[in-house]
Motif scaffolding. Sequence first.
Motif, PDB file in Angstrom:
ATOM      1  N   SER A 497     -20.707 -25.498 -12.034  1.00  0.00           N
ATOM      2  CA  SER A 497     -20.295 -24.136 -11.691  1.00  0.00           C
ATOM      3  C   SER A 497     -21.344 -23.143 -12.151  1.00  0.00           C
ATOM      4  CB  SER A 497     -18.954 -23.819 -12.367  1.00  0.00           C
ATOM      5  OG  SER A 497     -18.623 -22.469 -12.196  1.00  0.00           O
ATOM      6  N   THR A 498     -21.627 -22.135 -11.322  1.00  0.00           N
ATOM      7  CA  THR A 498     -22.617 -21.125 -11.678  1.00  0.00           C
ATOM      8  C   THR A 498     -22.009 -19.745 -11.854  1.00  0.00           C
ATOM      9  OG1 THR A 498     -23.064 -20.684  -9.354  1.00  0.00           O
ATOM     10  CG2 THR A 498     -24.401 -22.361 -10.428  1.00  0.00           C
ATOM     11  N   GLY A 499     -20.724 -19.634 -11.835  1.00  0.00           N
ATOM     12  CA  GLY A 499     -20.104 -18.316 -11.998  1.00  0.00           C
ATOM     13  C   GLY A 499     -18.643 -18.392 -11.648  1.00  0.00           C
ATOM     14  N   ARG A 500     -17.985 -17.236 -11.638  1.00  0.00           N
ATOM     15  CA  ARG A 500     -16.547 -17.247 -11.432  1.00  0.00           C
ATOM     16  C   ARG A 500     -16.159 -17.121  -9.971  1.00  0.00           C
ATOM     17  NH1 ARG A 500     -14.708 -11.333 -13.746  1.00  0.00           N
ATOM     18  NH2 ARG A 500     -15.922 -10.055 -12.335  1.00  0.00           N
ATOM     19  N   THR A 501     -17.160 -16.894  -9.062  1.00  0.00           N
ATOM     20  CA  THR A 501     -16.839 -16.752  -7.659  1.00  0.00           C
ATOM     21  C   THR A 501     -16.227 -18.037  -7.127  1.00  0.00           C
ATOM     22  OG1 THR A 501     -18.646 -15.201  -7.382  1.00  0.00           O
ATOM     23  CG2 THR A 501     -17.777 -16.219  -5.398  1.00  0.00           C
ATOM     24  N   ILE A 544     -34.957 -19.957   0.958  1.00  0.00           N
ATOM     25  CA  ILE A 544     -35.368 -18.546   0.899  1.00  0.00           C
ATOM     26  C   ILE A 544     -34.487 -17.658   1.775  1.00  0.00           C
ATOM     27  CG2 ILE A 544     -37.752 -19.073   0.286  1.00  0.00           C
ATOM     28  CD1 ILE A 544     -38.508 -18.567   3.217  1.00  0.00           C
ATOM     29  N   GLY A 545     -33.543 -18.265   2.534  1.00  0.00           N
ATOM     30  CA  GLY A 545     -32.667 -17.450   3.358  1.00  0.00           C
ATOM     31  C   GLY A 545     -31.463 -18.215   3.858  1.00  0.00           C
ATOM     32  N   ILE A 546     -30.341 -17.527   3.993  1.00  0.00           N
ATOM     33  CA  ILE A 546     -29.141 -18.072   4.635  1.00  0.00           C
ATOM     34  C   ILE A 546     -28.685 -17.040   5.658  1.00  0.00           C
ATOM     35  CG2 ILE A 546     -26.717 -18.721   4.331  1.00  0.00           C
ATOM     36  CD1 ILE A 546     -27.390 -19.839   1.616  1.00  0.00           C
ATOM     37  N   ASN A 547     -28.619 -17.472   6.920  1.00  0.00           N
ATOM     38  CA  ASN A 547     -28.245 -16.556   8.007  1.00  0.00           C
ATOM     39  C   ASN A 547     -29.083 -15.275   7.979  1.00  0.00           C
ATOM     40  OD1 ASN A 547     -26.351 -18.291   9.068  1.00  0.00           O
ATOM     41  ND2 ASN A 547     -24.610 -17.300   8.081  1.00  0.00           N
ATOM     42  N   ASP A 548     -30.392 -15.450   7.775  1.00  0.00           N
ATOM     43  CA  ASP A 548     -31.360 -14.338   7.748  1.00  0.00           C
ATOM     44  C   ASP A 548     -31.180 -13.398   6.567  1.00  0.00           C
ATOM     45  OD1 ASP A 548     -32.667 -15.165  10.084  1.00  0.00           O
ATOM     46  OD2 ASP A 548     -31.226 -14.108  11.352  1.00  0.00           O
ATOM     47  N   ASN A 553     -32.821 -16.201  -5.702  1.00  0.00           N
ATOM     48  CA  ASN A 553     -32.405 -16.863  -6.930  1.00  0.00           C
ATOM     49  C   ASN A 553     -30.997 -17.421  -6.762  1.00  0.00           C
ATOM     50  OD1 ASN A 553     -30.609 -14.544  -7.396  1.00  0.00           O
ATOM     51  ND2 ASN A 553     -32.508 -13.447  -7.899  1.00  0.00           N
ATOM     52  N   ILE A 554     -30.476 -18.020  -7.812  1.00  0.00           N
ATOM     53  CA  ILE A 554     -29.173 -18.685  -7.759  1.00  0.00           C
ATOM     54  C   ILE A 554     -28.046 -17.692  -7.472  1.00  0.00           C
ATOM     55  CG2 ILE A 554     -28.908 -18.526 -10.272  1.00  0.00           C
ATOM     56  CD1 ILE A 554     -27.614 -21.394  -8.051  1.00  0.00           C
ATOM     57  N   ARG A 555     -28.160 -16.462  -7.963  1.00  0.00           N
ATOM     58  CA  ARG A 555     -27.097 -15.489  -7.713  1.00  0.00           C
ATOM     59  C   ARG A 555     -27.055 -15.077  -6.244  1.00  0.00           C
ATOM     60  NH1 ARG A 555     -24.490 -13.189 -12.097  1.00  0.00           N
ATOM     61  NH2 ARG A 555     -23.079 -12.516 -10.466  1.00  0.00           N
ATOM     62  N   PHE A 559     -23.840 -15.758  -3.877  1.00  0.00           N
ATOM     63  CA  PHE A 559     -23.275 -14.611  -3.171  1.00  0.00           C
ATOM     64  C   PHE A 559     -23.136 -14.905  -1.679  1.00  0.00           C
ATOM     65  CE2 PHE A 559     -24.464 -10.755  -0.690  1.00  0.00           C
ATOM     66  CZ  PHE A 559     -23.275 -10.066  -0.840  1.00  0.00           C
ATOM     67  N   GLN A 560     -24.164 -15.474  -1.075  1.00  0.00           N
ATOM     68  CA  GLN A 560     -24.093 -15.784   0.350  1.00  0.00           C
ATOM     69  C   GLN A 560     -23.061 -16.874   0.639  1.00  0.00           C
ATOM     70  OE1 GLN A 560     -25.379 -14.064   2.759  1.00  0.00           O
ATOM     71  NE2 GLN A 560     -26.503 -12.707   1.373  1.00  0.00           N
ATOM     72  N   LEU A 561     -22.977 -17.882  -0.226  1.00  0.00           N
ATOM     73  CA  LEU A 561     -21.968 -18.931  -0.025  1.00  0.00           C
ATOM     74  C   LEU A 561     -20.553 -18.372  -0.104  1.00  0.00           C
ATOM     75  CD1 LEU A 561     -23.102 -22.192  -1.852  1.00  0.00           C
ATOM     76  CD2 LEU A 561     -23.427 -21.542   0.517  1.00  0.00           C
ATOM     77  N   SER A 562     -20.361 -17.362  -0.951  1.00  0.00           N
ATOM     78  CA  SER A 562     -19.020 -16.812  -1.137  1.00  0.00           C
ATOM     79  C   SER A 562     -18.474 -16.183   0.138  1.00  0.00           C
ATOM     80  CB  SER A 562     -19.020 -15.770  -2.267  1.00  0.00           C
ATOM     81  OG  SER A 562     -19.676 -14.579  -1.867  1.00  0.00           O
ATOM     82  N   LYS A 563     -19.354 -15.872   1.088  1.00  0.00           N
ATOM     83  CA  LYS A 563     -18.920 -15.208   2.318  1.00  0.00           C
ATOM     84  C   LYS A 563     -18.673 -16.189   3.468  1.00  0.00           C
ATOM     85  CE  LYS A 563     -22.496 -12.578   2.675  1.00  0.00           C
ATOM     86  NZ  LYS A 563     -23.359 -11.544   3.295  1.00  0.00           N
TER      87      LYS A 563
END
Length: 587
Positions: A497-501, A544-548, A553-555, A559-563
């Motif tokens: 786990s890397t955070g609470r998200t 280096i990118g997800i969906n443009d 970094n890991i955050r 963040f992108q995975l959370s969406k």
Amino acid sequence: MNRIPFFCSLVFLIISGQLLVAQPIPEITSEELKTHLYFLASDELKGRYPGTPEDSVTAHYILQQFTETGLEPFAGGMQSFKIVTGVEAGSNNKAGFDQQFLELSGDYYPLSISDNGVLSAPVVFGGWGFSIENDTLSWNSYKEIDVSGKWVLLVQGIPENLQNNNLFEPYTDDSYKARIAKENGAAGIILFSNSDNTRFRKLDKRDYAAGVSALQLSKEKALELLQTSKAFNENTLHDLHRGREPISFPLEAEFTATIEINKTFAETYNVAAIAKADGPLQDEYIVVGAHYDHLGMGGAGSSSRQQDTVAVHFGADDNASGTAALMEIAEKFAAHTNQLARSVVFVAFGAEEKGLLGSKYFVDSADFDVSSIKAMANMDMVGRFNNKNLIQVGGTGTAPEIPEILISMQKDSFPALAMNEAGFGPSDHAAFYGRDIPVFFFSTGGHGDYHTPADTPDKIDYKGLKTVSDYVYNVVHDLSTRQKNLTFTEAGPKTRSTGRTSLKVTLGIMPDFASQDNKGLGVDFVSPGKPAEGGGMKKGDVIIGINDNEIKNIRDYMFQLSKLESGERITVTVMRNGDEETLIVQL
């Protein structure tokens, strides 16, 4: 005068009385284990904090013990690497609006997530800064405003009437709000608390930059900013905290800030030596490891369980016990190299308490083929048997041969074993498991003194520590002399786990948690059968990118995975061997 060598000499003189023992003998003894441990967990070494002179003394001591037994240095013997030791606001920080200059620490303070640089731009109020659209929540603070190239002023946290609503928890922290702002085109983010007594957040060396200028403003100055807009009135904050709907509007203000956040670095070490085999398999390695660092003097921001106490955290069990065992096992192997088919490498890892940094650096920077490591045995907290007198062994599922080896090394069912198949764990073997290497994680378990100043050498069970050391020696001896290598098998996830998200999806990779270069997210491992593998991702890629959307970094990655939602098809841009490639990944 070079301070560290002088300090090393001084400390050795101070405690030389502890080290004057009989000529070392090539057997594991309780007496020598005790001598090593009392040195490592002494007052003079002040808890062996990474990057300190005491850390250097410890590393030199370990190397001396290795070489005096006749072992050869490996990977340079003292393998140095840099760690972040501090972060502070630089002298060039400035901020102001409407021709008034703001006072650093009184009116504002930069946030750890900020980029360095100068930004002068209009300000837009964005309320809570949410951008949520799912089956449960719909809230878009940016729907009615244009923040492109501007500062966005946001309130920290969530509306008062929603504070018990766990659905909002993943969207409340500063980092999330900054990344949402950036995604909507903002160049900077200004956060303020609704509290009348503003407490500026301390800079945190563990934070990653969010790609925007970022600062925290006092409530008083935030209200002055808000009052530049005719849309703001006495009911605005009341309506905002009722949390019924987004509230946003442009302000009639130009905000200028120069942000300078400086990180400091220190040097720490892995210490490595080799018992070289003689024969066709001499370039195959069995690695035996233990981390030697600990928490230093503890205090706020450390991993101490008593953060209000600044005192020597001796770390006798964690992990002077494993380090002492490592040195004694190495001494015995040095006397029996003629028995080895495969070479045995001994590594005392630095900066384990900082996030397994030493072991990761060891495998990532290797000037040899890491696949030549055929097994890794890690010792962490092996000095205090619990009331069941068990040796806990993790990683037993990483090769089908492991349980039989462990059982065969028992004498009359002693020591008793508690086996755990999982290959990943909170210690230095994790970096090796991530490279498809079978691992053994030896421990005698936790106790109430863990990460407190009470973990002292007088509480170590030295007879028990010898039992563990003998047992590990026998296991490693088997690994180094058997005809066939172990057969690696995956045993559990290779991620943590890397955070609470709360994430609904996963790519199925083990990210590079230690990277600080802010140039993407390295991929340490790709799990078979998971979406990343199906999309063609490979170990060594840098995302280096997800969906443009840019990933630095890991955050950013989390963040992108959370969406994302299960079933989506996404594009993942990676750097591979210097070239940019776009992968299609089905979640």
